[in-house]
Design an enzyme around this catalytic site. Structure first.
Site, PDB file in Angstrom:
ATOM      1  N   ASP A 243       0.872  -1.326   0.079  1.00 11.68           N
ATOM      2  CA  ASP A 243      -0.093  -0.091  -0.068  1.00 11.68           C
ATOM      3  C   ASP A 243       0.855   1.117   0.030  1.00 11.68           C
ATOM      4  OD1 ASP A 243      -1.916   1.910   0.335  1.00 11.68           O
ATOM      5  OD2 ASP A 243      -2.902   1.123   2.315  1.00 11.68           O
ATOM      6  N   HIS A 337      -8.860  -0.671  -7.833  1.00 10.55           N
ATOM      7  CA  HIS A 337      -8.504   0.753  -7.157  1.00 10.55           C
ATOM      8  C   HIS A 337      -7.408   1.434  -7.578  1.00 10.55           C
ATOM      9  CE1 HIS A 337      -8.509   2.832  -3.222  1.00 10.55           C
ATOM     10  NE2 HIS A 337      -7.097   2.558  -2.977  1.00 10.55           N
TER      11      HIS A 337
END
Length: 429
Positions: A243, A337
């Protein structure tokens, strides 16, 4: 979610029953430890393998390379805690000024807080009534960052100095916001690589508030400890995904332009500052973990194992948004995403994400209250966070597995020069 203290050396005899001989065996002094760390060129925010403490002070002692030696600077162009590496432990806390407290009380509070931050970040005890919680620890890369919320300016009679960039964020369909855990007059971000050092700072900041301000909300977070992996890598979140791959980097020529208010920007007191969007994003982990790894990767648009785009290559290989499989389907799904959050898919909008994970226990129904304390930095949230979040709101595959439960927006002024406190240009201008 976007893709992307050393103890003060004791004086012999100050502890009941302690002799000078025992004190001489206490180990490397704080002054020698910090001096040695500087002389060996340790990189702040990193650490090698820990080594043992010498049994007694010695000029020939091996330099320490533990996490405790990392030190961030309080004074500087920007406040600490923005471009520093992710820390293992974090606390976010918002305060509201007390009834009757105004500009004068706020200035005195920021003066106290700045002095406490300076001392603790240097590995020194706080000036008054130190709790000794971090007495035998190093600075541990402690950073303490201060910001002002929208309501602060009305409370202090400084409405004319409130930046337009602090206008309330728009509502988003994924919002389930708890107003009691959102916003606030003042915001403090604390990060450190040692849990006791971080708690010590939190307690000192809370005590310094005294009668001038009261805690509105507080949240605790964590990241993987530096050195816990064999090689440096982008952090993983609680979904197991790498991330932060596309985070802007200080080495990029437009980094400062994207993240910091220019020196001649408006208002003048925000020069070299930044705006922090803070959101508590709950991850619906039970639902997420029911998905196969392939399904999880399709939601994100990246491989779970190494963070590489589904279009191939390594984590840093540019994503090929047009690549298709043998059936003609996009390899990176249209609602992935990572595709939606790309700056080139959002008019160049970019923000520096510096989050902490959180886990606040298990609900009565057995569901973990866990997720991400999302913190992003940008020169203007209306050009950074808002465009990306609006696009995510319209069709992000990840949205069904997360829930935004609290939100805050804070103006974080530039760093304090020697002899100044954070926010002095605003409060005394």
């Amino acid at each position: 979610m976007a893709d992307q203290s050393i103890p003060k050396a004791r004086t012999p005899g100050t502890v009941p029953g302690e002799t000078e001989a025992a004190a001489a065996q206490e180990g490397i002094s704080r002054r020698r430890l910090l001096g040695t760390a500087g002389a060996t060129g340790l990189v702040l925010g990193t650490a090698g393998a820990a080594v043992g403490y010498a049994a007694a002070p010695s000029d020939a002692a091996a330099p320490l390379t533990s996490l405790g030696t990392g030190r961030a600077m309080f004074h500087g162009k920007h406040q600490p805690g923005i471009t520093d590496g992710l820390q293992a432990r974090g606390h976010l806390v918002a305060f509201d000024l007390a009834t009757g407290a105004g500009r004068k009380e706020a200035a005195a509070l920021l003066r106290r807080w700045s002095e406490t931050a300076r001392r603790l970040m240097a590995g020194e005890p706080s000036a008054h009534d130190d709790t000794d919680v971090a007495r035998d620890a190093g600075p541990s890369s402690l950073t303490i960052t201060f910001g002002f919320g929208h309501s602060f300016f009305g409370r202090t009679g400084l409405e004319k100095q409130r930046p337009s960039a602090l206008d309330p964020l728009p509502e988003f369909s994924s919002d389930h916001l708890d107003k009691n855990r959102s916003n606030g007059d003042l915001w403090v971000q604390i990060g450190a690589n040692d849990a006791l050092v971080a708690f010590h700072a939190l307690r000192a900041i809370q005590k310094d508030a005294g009668s001038a301000a009261r805690v509105r909300w507080q949240m605790n977070g964590f990241n993987r400890s530096p050195g816990a992996t064999a090689h440096p890598m982008t952090a993983r979140n609680l979904m197991g995904q790498i991330d932060g791959t596309r985070n802007p980097k200080p080495s990029e020529p437009d980094f400062d332009q994207r993240i910091f208010v220019p020196e001649k920007g408006e208002p003048a007191w925000m020069a070299n500052g930044s705006y922090a969007v803070v959101r508590r994003i709950r991850m619906l982990l039970d639902d997420w973990e029911k998905l196969s790894v392939k399904a999880q990767e399709d939601v994100i648009g990246r491989r779970k194992a190494d963070g590489a785009a589904l279009s191939g290559g390594t984590e840093t290989t540019a994503m090929d948004l047009e690549k298709t499989d043998a059936k003609g389907n996009l390899v990176v799904p249209i609602n992935a995403h990572a595709r939606i959050t790309r700056p080139d898919q959002n008019g160049g909008a970019a923000m520096l994400r510096r989050p902490f994970s959180f886990h606040d226990g298990i609900d009565p129904d057995g569901v973990p209250d866990a997720g991400l304390l999302f913190i992003c930095w940008q020169a203007d949230p209306l050009r950074g966070f808002v465009p990306v979040q609006r696009k995510l709101d319209r069709g992000d595959a990840l949205s069904q597995f997360i829930r935004h439960e609290s939100s805050g927006l804070f103006a974080v002024p530039g760093g304090a020069a020697e002899g100044e406190y954070v926010g002095q240009k605003l409060l005394e201008g």
